[in-house]
Design a protein around this motif. Sequence first.
Motif, short mmCIF file in Angstrom:
data_model
loop_
_atom_site.label_atom_id
_atom_site.label_comp_id
_atom_site.label_asym_id
_atom_site.label_seq_id
_atom_site.Cartn_x
_atom_site.Cartn_y
_atom_site.Cartn_z
N SER A 76 0.81 -1.22 0.00
CA SER A 76 0.00 0.00 0.00
C SER A 76 0.84 1.27 0.00
O SER A 76 0.52 2.23 -0.69
CB SER A 76 -0.92 0.02 1.23
N LYS A 119 -5.78 2.97 -4.49
CA LYS A 119 -7.07 2.70 -3.85
C LYS A 119 -7.00 2.79 -2.32
O LYS A 119 -8.00 2.57 -1.64
CB LYS A 119 -7.58 1.31 -4.25
N LEU A 120 -5.82 3.12 -1.79
CA LEU A 120 -5.66 3.19 -0.32
C LEU A 120 -6.52 4.33 0.25
O LEU A 120 -6.45 5.46 -0.23
CB LEU A 120 -4.19 3.43 0.02
N THR A 121 -7.32 4.01 1.24
CA THR A 121 -8.20 5.02 1.86
C THR A 121 -7.83 5.33 3.30
O THR A 121 -8.22 6.38 3.82
CB THR A 121 -9.67 4.55 1.82
N GLU A 122 -7.10 4.43 3.96
CA GLU A 122 -6.76 4.68 5.35
C GLU A 122 -5.43 4.02 5.71
O GLU A 122 -5.01 3.05 5.07
CB GLU A 122 -7.86 4.19 6.30
N THR A 144 -6.20 5.22 13.16
CA THR A 144 -6.60 5.06 11.77
C THR A 144 -6.66 6.44 11.15
O THR A 144 -7.46 7.29 11.57
CB THR A 144 -7.97 4.37 11.65
N LYS A 146 -7.33 8.70 7.81
CA LYS A 146 -7.97 8.69 6.51
C LYS A 146 -7.08 9.43 5.50
O LYS A 146 -6.65 10.55 5.75
CB LYS A 146 -9.34 9.36 6.58
N VAL A 147 -6.81 8.78 4.38
CA VAL A 147 -5.95 9.39 3.36
C VAL A 147 -6.74 10.47 2.62
O VAL A 147 -7.77 10.16 2.00
CB VAL A 147 -5.45 8.33 2.36
N ALA A 149 -7.92 13.06 -0.23
CA ALA A 149 -7.87 12.96 -1.70
C ALA A 149 -7.02 14.07 -2.30
O ALA A 149 -6.38 13.89 -3.31
CB ALA A 149 -9.28 13.03 -2.27
#
Length: 678
Positions: A76, A119-122, A144, A146-147, A149
Amino acid sequence: MKKLFFLLCAFLVYANSSAQVLDPAKWTTKIENKGGSTYLLTFNAVIENDWHLYSQFTPDGGPLALEIIFKNQKGSYTLVGKAKESKTRTAYNDIFEVNETFFEKKAQIQQEIKVINPKLTEIKVDLNYQVCKEVCINQEKNFTLKVPAATAIQATMPTIAKVDTVKSATDSVVAPTADTVQEQSTASVPSTEVVKVEDTTEKKGLLSIFFIAFLSGFAALLTPCVFPMIPMTVSFFTKQSKTKAAGIRNAVIYGVSIIFIYVVLGLLVTAIFGADALNALSTNVWFNIIFFILLVVFAASFLGAFEIMLPNSWANKVDSQADRGGLVGILFMALALAIVSFSCTGPIVGTLLVEAASKGGIAPVVGMFGFSLALALPFMLFAMFPGWLNSLPKSGGWLNTVKVVLGFLELALAFKFLSNADLVLQLHLLEREVFLAIWIAIFGGLALYLLGKITLPHDSPLSSISVGRLSLGLVVLAFTVYLIPGLWGAPLKIISGFPPPMTYSESPYGVGNSKGTAASSSQSLPDGAHLGPHDLIAFEDYDKGMAYAKSVNKPVLLDFTGYACVNCRKMEDYVWSQPKILSILQKEVVLISLYVDSKKDLPKSEQYVSKETGKEIVTIGNKWSDFQITKFKSNAQPYYIIIDHEGNSLSQKPESYNSDATEYQTWLRQGIDTFNKK
């Protein structure tokens, strides 16, 4: 009223330190896009007063270092370099005999990453760390993030995540409540802030670096490469200058130029390696091995095996520039001194630079300033007062003696760095007895040299020795004799921190010795027991310890402790060792020591999810920490409580760190008496 006030204060201290789950570090997180697929993760902590949170760079063998676990990294994202830290303190810990590094009041950890999965979101990160005051707490925080955008910054609070079964935490804590999350939000530290803490220990460290460097400068001054240049240089300034004032002025400029050159060297080291890079390297195995080799080479040079010299062409080019006159010419004269005297000053400067740089920050600059000040002062003072030159001793063999003495000291210091590498690798090749034997041989050889019993290649013929040399030889001989009992277990407090600790030896109680208590034979130990501190019979298995206590009809002293718990060791070394305490522990209670930082995995069948914290319990340390939290509502160590055979408390209150042996004895006696009355 006064009595009531003190009782209230005592109750509040007890409530805050002994009977609740503590969480002295409040964390917030931040993630920001630095452009493209690069992101910066920031973890900020606000630490309660008087608590220490240990750095990721605190060395092995001491308190637990901060561990950063990136749980969903594979495939990731990649890490860009090592995580960076805000300002830390470094102080010597005489219990673990290491220079521990820690945060106070505030901490900031920053890690740059490069995302490789679009596609990594977190991003899931665990922080495992130890925080200490009068007690120590092993903490695990799960985050956690959050990535984002775009380049907007988004922060998230800690969430309760399941513990990674491969890299598990060494402790468990109560999950953050809504109140805790609100407190974390208001206590946020901006990611761009450089945390600066008033650091008295750091100031003392810089002061000690300055004085050591200053003394090293005087030592370099008394070498064959530098000392003869004093009268030559002073004579040059007095003869070439038209007036006495001009001569003094030029000599002062010359001294300031020397200081400038060495300070620039310190600035270059800091700029090239970074303020804290060598600090991190100082605990690295290869760094210690390489520096050991360098010091051995330096020592061999000082002892006369060969000379370490810069190319002669450098000296010739610089010397030719010195004839230009004016400020530029004087500056080049100072540079020529640095180059010509390198064979004597180089090893000292090299040793000093690495030792200073390992402290981090501006220590290299402070070190070079102290060294160059001592080197430059005589040139300036003798130019101001030329008559003093008549009082200088003549050059001769004694200058080489100074050089040889420095060689022996460099050789002794070299083995400290080799010892560091051996301790980290746990190879047991340079244990305490071997280290002391080497030092006895080195300082014994130095004593024989000073007393004229051995000579080296560059020594002048010696028909007799001076009183000063005899005196120094006797001092070194006395120090050598002082080292010898260390082979048999003497503590050798004068050199504490240099040799490996007593526990890292062929015979922990000294050559040919054992403590010899009633429990010294392993054959007499009950099932599941081992020899604990001071050869006490101790159990690490709760069930076996309780069964043994029931069979001998004694109460249980339940000891929640940790391998890396500083104050746990202090209690054992300074309180449990008291005869009145040790007698009770040997005869009247059964000791069960539960290590909350044990990383040994539990069998799969015994792993579970804590009902109290919601975290997975996968190690023995997790199990005992969860047991302490669930049953006693506390997560601090040391934590002592006397219980009966059913696990019920016999103490009016638990006990934590208490350096007063009399109070600790009273507390023990109260619990034992309650058991005997049942």
